[in-house]
Design an enzyme around this catalytic site. Structure first.
Site, PDB file in Angstrom:
ATOM      1  N   ASP A 185       0.722  -1.475   0.193  1.00  0.00           N
ATOM      2  CA  ASP A 185       0.075  -0.090   0.036  1.00  0.00           C
ATOM      3  C   ASP A 185       0.915   1.280   0.137  1.00  0.00           C
ATOM      4  OD1 ASP A 185      -2.497   2.003   0.791  1.00  0.00           O
ATOM      5  OD2 ASP A 185      -3.108  -0.272   0.670  1.00  0.00           O
ATOM      6  N   HIS A 225      -4.061   5.332   3.714  1.00  0.00           N
ATOM      7  CA  HIS A 225      -4.851   4.622   3.046  1.00  0.00           C
ATOM      8  C   HIS A 225      -4.280   3.013   3.553  1.00  0.00           C
ATOM      9  CE1 HIS A 225      -5.851   1.909  -0.399  1.00  0.00           C
ATOM     10  NE2 HIS A 225      -6.879   2.624  -0.432  1.00  0.00           N
ATOM     11  N   SER A 403     -11.025  -0.801  -2.309  1.00  0.00           N
ATOM     12  CA  SER A 403      -9.493  -1.058  -1.611  1.00  0.00           C
ATOM     13  C   SER A 403     -10.034  -1.687  -0.254  1.00  0.00           C
ATOM     14  CB  SER A 403      -9.091   0.235  -1.174  1.00  0.00           C
ATOM     15  OG  SER A 403      -8.547   0.989  -2.380  1.00  0.00           O
TER      16      SER A 403
END
Length: 549
Positions: A185, A225, A403
């Site tokens: 990520d 994220h 995601s």
């Protein structure tokens, strides 16, 4: 007196001052071979971890030349001429280097160089020196984690977990223990200080970290994220958030640069996948996707999404060939002009995960299929709208995107593999897809549908009779089947005979001193149909109906 770090910074500044005299670029240089390598497939312990070797042995995967590190002599030849090596790839037999255009032309003429691919100007991805984040003040002591669903309060994360059967997973005692998941990520900002990850650090579940953007081991000062994704996958704070695989182990790998979108990130992904392989990871969870870039000449076309063309998809497919399962977000392009899945979700072996809402309905942002060569994509779907996540400031929020459907499925896979450790990556993938809500009627929005743990568990159960269980059944020809021998018969000789429905013997094999799990291969010239497999030992016999297809 200068410390080692001060000297490093001083040398870095001096180096930059010289480099500023000439524009440098990043290139990927591919070598012609691995001749005269100091490594050998006969001594894999020199470049693979024991867990990586064990994973290959468990699934009869041979160690090949592509597993060997790149030739050190070639690297030395580069560094002697002032070329800066940024990273290397075993699988692609090449290196990312920084050099001027003039030097790149000279490099192409070297006998051991196969190709030189321009990536981008070096200054757009200049590695910044970063001080490591302080070590977390969490004491390293064992943290108690409940394994009974009746005693777990999932809080606002209940819906996303219940949709795929996670509470029943945990009720049976499966929470990913023993499985190693590599999460790729944009970083994991403050992850080592967040309360919903306390258990991961107390129980020493973070087995490795690396930042492939900044080329150091610190992944904790970039990337909200990544924190969101990891919280869905493995967070544990009762009454707030619980992830399916909260008891798995993890590699936290940063491959994404928030400040740019370039083809270099696909090479970062490649190197991270190789890192995961070497460390012995079972699963790669990647909520990343690639189609367009800052440099438009690097953009992929839809035709590139054929499962074989992009660097990142090639990397994902190679990872699968090493025994890992790659789970990737399908993409959020469904209501945009692109529409389709992004790389590496197009990979034939990649489990691309689309998104549904809490009513199990397709959400329009979720990328659709087919792949450019007409295959079903996405492969599975999970909740991707209104997903409850943890944030880098220790707060919680609800968010949307494939995601977040991706780590739900990755966590479910870890639990299923914990329950069925004798299955291969291909068999686990098949069990999930065939038992999902649209297993018999896949489409280009849901793929094979929403997976369910209990159904996948039942699908992947061997026939448990008095000598052995058989998996899979039906069997694709030519193909392997596994005979799982009952514990009290392990070590005995087992005679296996295959008969057609007329009573004609088609195939016979003796398993001498049978192990718990035994491979049996049916020849490819056997006709498809229904057969009878007869198993005999000195003390028992068993008849199994088997379908060859």
């Amino acid at each position: 007196m200068l410390t080692a770090k001060s000297k490093a910074i001083l040398c870095f500044i001096i180096f930059i001052s010289f480099q500023s005299l000439a524009q440098t670029n990043l290139y990927f240089v591919t070598f012609t071979d691995k001749s005269d390598s100091e490594y050998s497939s006969k001594t894999p312990e020199e470049f693979l971890s024991p867990k990586a070797i064990s994973r290959r042995q468990a699934h009869n995967i041979q160690i090949q030349e592509e597993d060997l590190p790149v030739n050190k002599n070639y690297l030395d030849s580069f560094t002697k001429t002032g070329i800066i090596i940024k990273g290397s790839s075993r699988w692609m037999n090449g290196v990312i280097v920084e050099m001027s255009e003039e030097v790149s032309e000279l490099t192409r003429s070297k006998q051991f160089v196969k190709s030189v691919k321009y990536l981008q100007p070096a200054q757009t991805s200049l590695n910044q020196l970063k001080l490591s984040s302080p070590v977390s003040n969490i004491q390293r002591q064992s943290a108690f984690l409940s394994s009974s669903s009746s005693s777990i309060d999932y809080g606002f994360s209940l819906n996303q977990n219940a949709m795929i059967g996670v509470p029943s997973v945990h009720a049976l005692g499966y929470s990913g223990k023993g499985k190693l998941i590599a999460v790729l990520d944009n970083g994991f900002l403050n992850a080592n200080t967040l309360t919903f990850f306390t258990h991961l650090y107390q129980n020493e579940k973070i087995l490795g970290t690396y930042d492939f953007v900044s080329r150091d081991q610190n992944v904790y000062d970039d990337g909200g994220h990544g924190v969101n994704v990891l919280s869905v996958l493995a967070g544990f704070e009762e009454g707030k958030i619980v992830g399916p695989a909260y008891d798995a182990s993890f590699l936290l790998l940063r491959t994404e640069n928030d400040f740019s979108e370039t083809i270099l990130e696909e090479y970062n992904w490649l190197m991270a996948a190789e890192y995961a392989d070497s460390a012995g990871a079972d699963i790669i969870s990647s909520s990343l996707g690639y189609n367009t870039f800052d440099f438009t000449e690097q953009d992929h076309s839809y035709a590139d999404l054929d499962g074989t063309s992009t660097i990142v998809t090639k990397a994902a497919e190679t990872a699968f060939s090493k025994g890992m399962i790659v789970v990737n977000s399908a993409g959020n392009e469904g209501n945009k002009s692109w529409k389709y899945v992004t790389a590496p979700a197009d990979g034939p072996s990649v489990i691309a995960v689309g998104a549904v809402n809490s009513d199990k309905k397709y959400v329009t942002f979720s990328s659709i299929g087919p792949s450019a060569d007409g295959r079903i994509k996405p492969d599975l779907a999970a909740m991707g709208a209104g997903v409850y996540v943890g944030n880098p400031d220790n707060s919680y929020s609800s968010t949307n995107g494939t995601s977040f459907s991706c780590p739900l499925v990755a966590g479910l896979i870890a639990c299923l593999w914990q329950a069925r450790p004798y299955l291969s990556n291909k068999e686990i993938s098949e069990a999930l897809k065939k038992s999902a809500s649209k297993g018999n009627d896949p489409d280009f929005q849901y793929g094979f549908g929403i997976p369910n743990f209990q159904k996948a568990l039942t699908y992947s159960s061997p026939d448990t009779l008095k000598i052995a269980g058989l998996f899979p059944n039906p069997v694709s020809i030519p193909g392997n089947v596994k005979l799982i021998i009952e514990n009290d018969l392990v070590g005995n000789d087992v005679e296996a005979e295959l008969f057609d429905l007329t009573g004609k013997k088609i195939f016979a094999k003796t398993l001498s001193k049978a192990e718990k799990i035994n491979q049996m291969v049916f020849p490819g010239d056997i006709q498809r149909g229904v057969y009878i497999l007869v198993l005999n030992t000195n003390s028992a016999n068993q008849v199994i109906k088997i379908i060859l297809q």
